[in-house]
Design an enzyme around this catalytic site. Sequence first.
Site, PDB file in Angstrom:
ATOM      1  N   ARG A  83       2.899  99.774  84.630  1.00 17.38           N
ATOM      2  CA  ARG A  83       4.091 100.061  85.439  1.00 17.38           C
ATOM      3  C   ARG A  83       3.776 101.189  86.406  1.00 17.38           C
ATOM      4  NH1 ARG A  83       8.730  98.238  82.817  1.00 17.38           N
ATOM      5  NH2 ARG A  83       9.664  98.422  84.875  1.00 17.38           N
TER       6      ARG A  83
ATOM      7  N   ARG B 147      16.032  84.097  86.988  1.00 12.56           N
ATOM      8  CA  ARG B 147      14.748  84.030  86.298  1.00 12.56           C
ATOM      9  C   ARG B 147      14.871  83.700  84.813  1.00 12.56           C
ATOM     10  NH1 ARG B 147      11.176  88.946  88.459  1.00 12.56           N
ATOM     11  NH2 ARG B 147       9.610  87.931  87.179  1.00 12.56           N
TER      12      ARG B 147
ATOM     13  N   PRO C 290      18.073  96.045  85.515  1.00 10.72           N
ATOM     14  CA  PRO C 290      19.126  97.060  85.404  1.00 10.72           C
ATOM     15  C   PRO C 290      18.874  98.007  84.230  1.00 10.72           C
ATOM     16  CG  PRO C 290      19.918  94.953  84.598  1.00 10.72           C
ATOM     17  CD  PRO C 290      18.549  94.710  85.163  1.00 10.72           C
ATOM     18  N   GLU C 291      19.129  99.286  84.451  1.00 13.11           N
ATOM     19  CA  GLU C 291      18.978 100.273  83.384  1.00 13.11           C
ATOM     20  C   GLU C 291      20.369 100.806  83.023  1.00 13.11           C
ATOM     21  OE1 GLU C 291      15.727 103.009  84.198  1.00 13.11           O
ATOM     22  OE2 GLU C 291      14.654 101.482  85.319  1.00 13.11           O
TER      23      GLU C 291
ATOM     24  N   HIS D 134      21.820  78.987  90.148  1.00 10.66           N
ATOM     25  CA  HIS D 134      21.238  79.749  89.037  1.00 10.66           C
ATOM     26  C   HIS D 134      22.266  80.211  88.016  1.00 10.66           C
ATOM     27  CE1 HIS D 134      17.444  79.728  91.118  1.00 10.66           C
ATOM     28  NE2 HIS D 134      17.995  80.290  92.170  1.00 10.66           N
TER      29      HIS D 134
ATOM     30  N   LYS E  48      20.779  99.258  77.577  1.00 11.24           N
ATOM     31  CA  LYS E  48      20.897  98.285  78.665  1.00 11.24           C
ATOM     32  C   LYS E  48      21.638  97.022  78.231  1.00 11.24           C
ATOM     33  CE  LYS E  48      16.178  99.664  79.822  1.00 11.24           C
ATOM     34  NZ  LYS E  48      14.803  99.152  79.975  1.00 11.24           N
TER      35      LYS E  48
END
Length: 284
Positions: A273, A116, A2-3, A98, A59
């Site tokens: 990237r 993650r 997410p940005e 999770h 962020k």
Amino acid sequence: MPELPEVEVLRCHLEPLLVGKRVTGFQVLKPRVVRPETPRQLQGGVAGCSIKGVGRQGKFLWLDLAKARSRKTFPLTIHLGMTGRLFVQDSDCPLPGHTAAVFGLGRKRLVFRDPRSFGRVTLKTDSLDQLGVDALSGEFTIPKLMDAFSRTSQAVKIRLMDQQHIAGLGNIYACEVLHRARVSPFSAASELRLAKVKALHQAIRVTLQKQIELGSKLKLNFAGEGKSDGLFYFGSTPGQAHQSRERFRVYGREGEACPACGNKIERVEQAKRGTFFCPQCQAG
Ligand SMILES: [Zn+2]
């Protein structure tokens, strides 16, 4: 990952649900996301606190907490990492897989789910202290952007993603703002002319604001169980048209027509990237 727009949309969603609530419990299921404190230390730090606000810089998101009978607030910082989700649910719902940490809020709870485990929950402010100016704040001015671009040999795209200078842009929005401003991602940041810097400053504002506006109108699935459709990063939303790609000018659109000139959008690897750009519009 997410940005800024995704985190801001989430902040606006959470704030009315959380402000005024008291933290009645705190449970850590994935100790890795709590650092450098121990889960027990964090438990002691947040138990009984009330939530006074939900803040954001770049962020990073935080809860403004205050101890009982105290007006002094302190931030509990939450970074979603690569895949983290933060949402409110009824406390009698089963916890999703999770789940990394859970804040009890009486009949409700705030769940931090992180498949993650790259996210982080902490009372330390080191991450916030290191952040540069937020790309949407009033402090983000053209001179600030000029300053961020000076004394570096980095390419402009790489510099835009450096959170210590400007906080909020990641790979997706760096590609998007460069296309809007018609600036090559490979230009040396320190060699950009003032007109280009001004165009970039404007493009950053416009791009982020437009995305936040879009995200605030969409029906989003913040809990995000199941596959993400990329729509505002959160989970796929039943009945919601997939707009994940349509909302971008160049990101994820390799081989498609540039919305400005019709030429093919290209993708090249830049600092590991994917950089998406139009070689025609972004020649210099
Ligand atoms: Zn083009």
